[in-house]
Scaffold this motif. Structure first.
Motif, PDB file in Angstrom:
ATOM      1  N   ALA A 191       0.827  -1.208   0.000  1.00  0.00           N
ATOM      2  CA  ALA A 191       0.000   0.000   0.000  1.00  0.00           C
ATOM      3  C   ALA A 191       0.863   1.260   0.000  1.00  0.00           C
ATOM      4  O   ALA A 191       0.522   2.271  -0.616  1.00  0.00           O
ATOM      5  N   ALA A 192       2.016   1.193   0.695  1.00  0.00           N
ATOM      6  CA  ALA A 192       2.918   2.344   0.779  1.00  0.00           C
ATOM      7  C   ALA A 192       3.839   2.460  -0.435  1.00  0.00           C
ATOM      8  O   ALA A 192       4.629   3.405  -0.519  1.00  0.00           O
ATOM      9  N   GLY A 193       3.768   1.494  -1.349  1.00  0.00           N
ATOM     10  CA  GLY A 193       4.603   1.559  -2.554  1.00  0.00           C
ATOM     11  C   GLY A 193       6.022   1.089  -2.352  1.00  0.00           C
ATOM     12  O   GLY A 193       6.903   1.403  -3.163  1.00  0.00           O
ATOM     13  N   ILE A 194       6.280   0.303  -1.304  1.00  0.00           N
ATOM     14  CA  ILE A 194       7.629  -0.215  -1.059  1.00  0.00           C
ATOM     15  C   ILE A 194       7.861  -1.414  -1.972  1.00  0.00           C
ATOM     16  O   ILE A 194       7.109  -2.394  -1.927  1.00  0.00           O
ATOM     17  N   GLU A 195       8.884  -1.348  -2.794  1.00  0.00           N
ATOM     18  CA  GLU A 195       9.160  -2.430  -3.729  1.00  0.00           C
ATOM     19  C   GLU A 195       9.700  -3.654  -2.991  1.00  0.00           C
ATOM     20  O   GLU A 195      10.267  -3.546  -1.899  1.00  0.00           O
ATOM     21  N   ARG A 196       9.577  -4.811  -3.612  1.00  0.00           N
ATOM     22  CA  ARG A 196       9.929  -6.070  -2.959  1.00  0.00           C
ATOM     23  C   ARG A 196      11.392  -6.129  -2.513  1.00  0.00           C
ATOM     24  O   ARG A 196      11.703  -6.711  -1.490  1.00  0.00           O
ATOM     25  N   GLY A 197      12.309  -5.563  -3.259  1.00  0.00           N
ATOM     26  CA  GLY A 197      13.728  -5.648  -2.902  1.00  0.00           C
ATOM     27  C   GLY A 197      14.216  -4.537  -2.008  1.00  0.00           C
ATOM     28  O   GLY A 197      15.406  -4.512  -1.654  1.00  0.00           O
ATOM     29  N   ASP A 198      13.335  -3.626  -1.602  1.00  0.00           N
ATOM     30  CA  ASP A 198      13.751  -2.468  -0.794  1.00  0.00           C
ATOM     31  C   ASP A 198      13.706  -2.835   0.683  1.00  0.00           C
ATOM     32  O   ASP A 198      12.799  -2.444   1.422  1.00  0.00           O
ATOM     33  N   ASP A 199      14.720  -3.579   1.142  1.00  0.00           N
ATOM     34  CA  ASP A 199      14.741  -4.043   2.530  1.00  0.00           C
ATOM     35  C   ASP A 199      14.948  -2.900   3.520  1.00  0.00           C
ATOM     36  O   ASP A 199      14.525  -2.990   4.668  1.00  0.00           O
ATOM     37  N   THR A 200      15.589  -1.812   3.090  1.00  0.00           N
ATOM     38  CA  THR A 200      15.819  -0.679   3.985  1.00  0.00           C
ATOM     39  C   THR A 200      14.507  -0.041   4.412  1.00  0.00           C
ATOM     40  O   THR A 200      14.302   0.263   5.592  1.00  0.00           O
ATOM     41  N   ARG A 201      13.585   0.148   3.482  1.00  0.00           N
ATOM     42  CA  ARG A 201      12.288   0.730   3.812  1.00  0.00           C
ATOM     43  C   ARG A 201      11.377  -0.276   4.514  1.00  0.00           C
ATOM     44  O   ARG A 201      10.458   0.112   5.233  1.00  0.00           O
ATOM     45  N   LEU A 202      11.643  -1.556   4.305  1.00  0.00           N
ATOM     46  CA  LEU A 202      10.833  -2.586   4.950  1.00  0.00           C
ATOM     47  C   LEU A 202      11.131  -2.696   6.445  1.00  0.00           C
ATOM     48  O   LEU A 202      10.230  -2.992   7.237  1.00  0.00           O
ATOM     49  N   GLN A 203      12.368  -2.463   6.850  1.00  0.00           N
ATOM     50  CA  GLN A 203      12.779  -2.702   8.236  1.00  0.00           C
ATOM     51  C   GLN A 203      11.925  -1.980   9.277  1.00  0.00           C
ATOM     52  O   GLN A 203      11.536  -2.592  10.280  1.00  0.00           O
ATOM     53  N   PRO A 204      11.600  -0.690   9.114  1.00  0.00           N
ATOM     54  CA  PRO A 204      10.754  -0.035  10.133  1.00  0.00           C
ATOM     55  C   PRO A 204       9.380  -0.679  10.268  1.00  0.00           C
ATOM     56  O   PRO A 204       8.832  -0.747  11.374  1.00  0.00           O
ATOM     57  N   LEU A 205       8.827  -1.170   9.168  1.00  0.00           N
ATOM     58  CA  LEU A 205       7.521  -1.838   9.230  1.00  0.00           C
ATOM     59  C   LEU A 205       7.638  -3.173   9.958  1.00  0.00           C
ATOM     60  O   LEU A 205       6.794  -3.517  10.786  1.00  0.00           O
ATOM     61  N   ALA A 206       8.701  -3.912   9.655  1.00  0.00           N
ATOM     62  CA  ALA A 206       8.890  -5.220  10.288  1.00  0.00           C
ATOM     63  C   ALA A 206       9.137  -5.089  11.783  1.00  0.00           C
ATOM     64  O   ALA A 206       8.867  -6.026  12.542  1.00  0.00           O
ATOM     65  N   ALA A 207       9.632  -3.928  12.230  1.00  0.00           N
ATOM     66  CA  ALA A 207       9.909  -3.723  13.652  1.00  0.00           C
ATOM     67  C   ALA A 207       8.662  -3.388  14.458  1.00  0.00           C
ATOM     68  O   ALA A 207       8.703  -3.363  15.694  1.00  0.00           O
ATOM     69  N   LEU A 208       7.542  -3.123  13.796  1.00  0.00           N
ATOM     70  CA  LEU A 208       6.299  -2.830  14.509  1.00  0.00           C
ATOM     71  C   LEU A 208       5.851  -4.054  15.304  1.00  0.00           C
ATOM     72  O   LEU A 208       6.006  -5.190  14.857  1.00  0.00           O
ATOM     73  N   ARG A 209       5.283  -3.823  16.474  1.00  0.00           N
ATOM     74  CA  ARG A 209       4.755  -4.921  17.284  1.00  0.00           C
ATOM     75  C   ARG A 209       3.372  -5.289  16.756  1.00  0.00           C
ATOM     76  O   ARG A 209       2.542  -4.418  16.499  1.00  0.00           O
ATOM     77  N   PHE A 210       3.097  -6.597  16.629  1.00  0.00           N
ATOM     78  CA  PHE A 210       1.926  -7.074  15.897  1.00  0.00           C
ATOM     79  C   PHE A 210       1.030  -7.944  16.780  1.00  0.00           C
ATOM     80  O   PHE A 210       1.508  -8.701  17.629  1.00  0.00           O
ATOM     81  N   GLY A 211      -0.270  -7.826  16.558  1.00  0.00           N
ATOM     82  CA  GLY A 211      -1.238  -8.688  17.225  1.00  0.00           C
ATOM     83  C   GLY A 211      -2.491  -8.792  16.379  1.00  0.00           C
ATOM     84  O   GLY A 211      -2.748  -7.958  15.502  1.00  0.00           O
ATOM     85  N   VAL A 212      -3.289  -9.826  16.639  1.00  0.00           N
ATOM     86  CA  VAL A 212      -4.509 -10.024  15.865  1.00  0.00           C
ATOM     87  C   VAL A 212      -5.581 -10.614  16.772  1.00  0.00           C
ATOM     88  O   VAL A 212      -5.292 -11.419  17.659  1.00  0.00           O
ATOM     89  N   ARG A 213      -6.821 -10.185  16.556  1.00  0.00           N
ATOM     90  CA  ARG A 213      -7.970 -10.703  17.304  1.00  0.00           C
ATOM     91  C   ARG A 213      -8.877 -11.449  16.328  1.00  0.00           C
ATOM     92  O   ARG A 213      -9.190 -10.941  15.250  1.00  0.00           O
ATOM     93  N   ILE A 214      -9.313 -12.633  16.733  1.00  0.00           N
ATOM     94  CA  ILE A 214     -10.155 -13.453  15.862  1.00  0.00           C
ATOM     95  C   ILE A 214     -11.612 -13.135  16.169  1.00  0.00           C
ATOM     96  O   ILE A 214     -12.192 -13.642  17.123  1.00  0.00           O
ATOM     97  N   ASP A 215     -12.217 -12.281  15.353  1.00  0.00           N
ATOM     98  CA  ASP A 215     -13.609 -11.877  15.560  1.00  0.00           C
ATOM     99  C   ASP A 215     -14.599 -12.870  14.956  1.00  0.00           C
ATOM    100  O   ASP A 215     -15.719 -13.015  15.450  1.00  0.00           O
ATOM    101  N   GLN A 216     -14.201 -13.524  13.875  1.00  0.00           N
ATOM    102  CA  GLN A 216     -15.051 -14.503  13.203  1.00  0.00           C
ATOM    103  C   GLN A 216     -14.111 -15.520  12.562  1.00  0.00           C
ATOM    104  O   GLN A 216     -13.470 -15.220  11.557  1.00  0.00           O
TER     105      GLN A 216
END
Length: 240
Positions: A42-67
């Motif tokens: 969605a942000a337009g980060i290309e597949r090989g652009d690992d530098t721009r990917l790193q801040p996203l990968a560092a985000l803390r993640f969770g998911v709730r199962i609603d259905q």
């Protein structure tokens, strides 16, 4: 810290943490790799652009199962684009009619950019595979202050109206939450290989991530309070 919450709903979803040969399975809930990949697209980060990917990968993640949805299996055939030769029959698994609330915790400027990107994506989002488009807008809220646990506890129940009907008599519903473990939870956490390192087509790489499971109680907006019925009331009326 801020938290970005997402609604992941669609006719089909498929969140594979591993794929071996012609068998492509799905986890029972969205993976961090799949959600981060969707945000990066969605942000337009290309597949090989690992530098721009790193801040996203560092985000803390969770998911709730609603259905939770229903696991379904499909068989697919394909032909080689150049030779036209028939490829081996592949077995693919999906989640049908599932709804999840995903949450990412991190710095507010980054999450604000991602929130804006979801509203005007460079590449269209999909739910694990390109053949699985979302049926509703993905972005829910950007919580400027808070943490992952609170956001997943406070976000309203996102299940479909038809699914809620079976819970009409309940004021609350109990939902499963899968989130990244805190430092003091490492000894009770499970591991899942869905921490993205690179999405480059020639060397896609992931590493292990710790995850804990818990339950949260969410108010049921579809609850109906049925009138109290006591069969002995009739005897009281007859004796009166």
């Amino acid at each position: 810290m801020s938290v970005l919450t997402l609604r992941l709903a669609g006719p089909l979803q498929s969140w594979g943490a591993s794929a071996r040969f012609t068998r492509r399975t799905t986890e029972s809930a969205p993976t961090k790799s799949g959600v981060i990949g969707m945000l990066a697209a969605a942000a337009g980060i290309e597949r090989g652009d690992d530098t721009r990917l790193q801040p996203l990968a560092a985000l803390r993640f969770g998911v709730r199962i609603d259905q939770p949805g229903t696991r379904v299996r499909d068989f697919q055939t394909a032909h080689h684009a150049v030779t036209g030769k028939s490829m081996p029959l592949s077995e693919r698994f999906y989640l049908a009619d599932a709804v999840f609330v995903a949450a990412l915790e991190g710095d507010h400027p980054l999450l604000a950019d991602l929130h804006a990107a979801l509203r005007a994506p460079v590449y269209a989002p999909f739910l694990g595979r390109r053949s699985c488009p979302p049926s509703l807008p993905i972005e829910l809220h950007l919580h400027e202050h808070g943490n992952l646990q609170d956001a997943l506890r406070e976000e309203p129940w996102q299940a479909s109206p038809w699914y809620r009907t079976q819970y009409r008599g309940h004021n609350e519903v109990e939902l499963t939450v899968l989130r990244e473990a805190d430092e003091h939870e490492q000894n009770i956490a499970d591991t899942l290989r869905d921490q993205p390192l690179s999405f480059a087509a020639e060397h896609r790489r992931h590493t292990l991530r710790t995850q804990v499971s818990s339950r949260v109680r969410i108010p049921n907006p579809s609850a109906r309070h049925l009138p109290r019925h006591d069969p002995f009331d009739v005897l009281d009326e007859e004796s009166a």
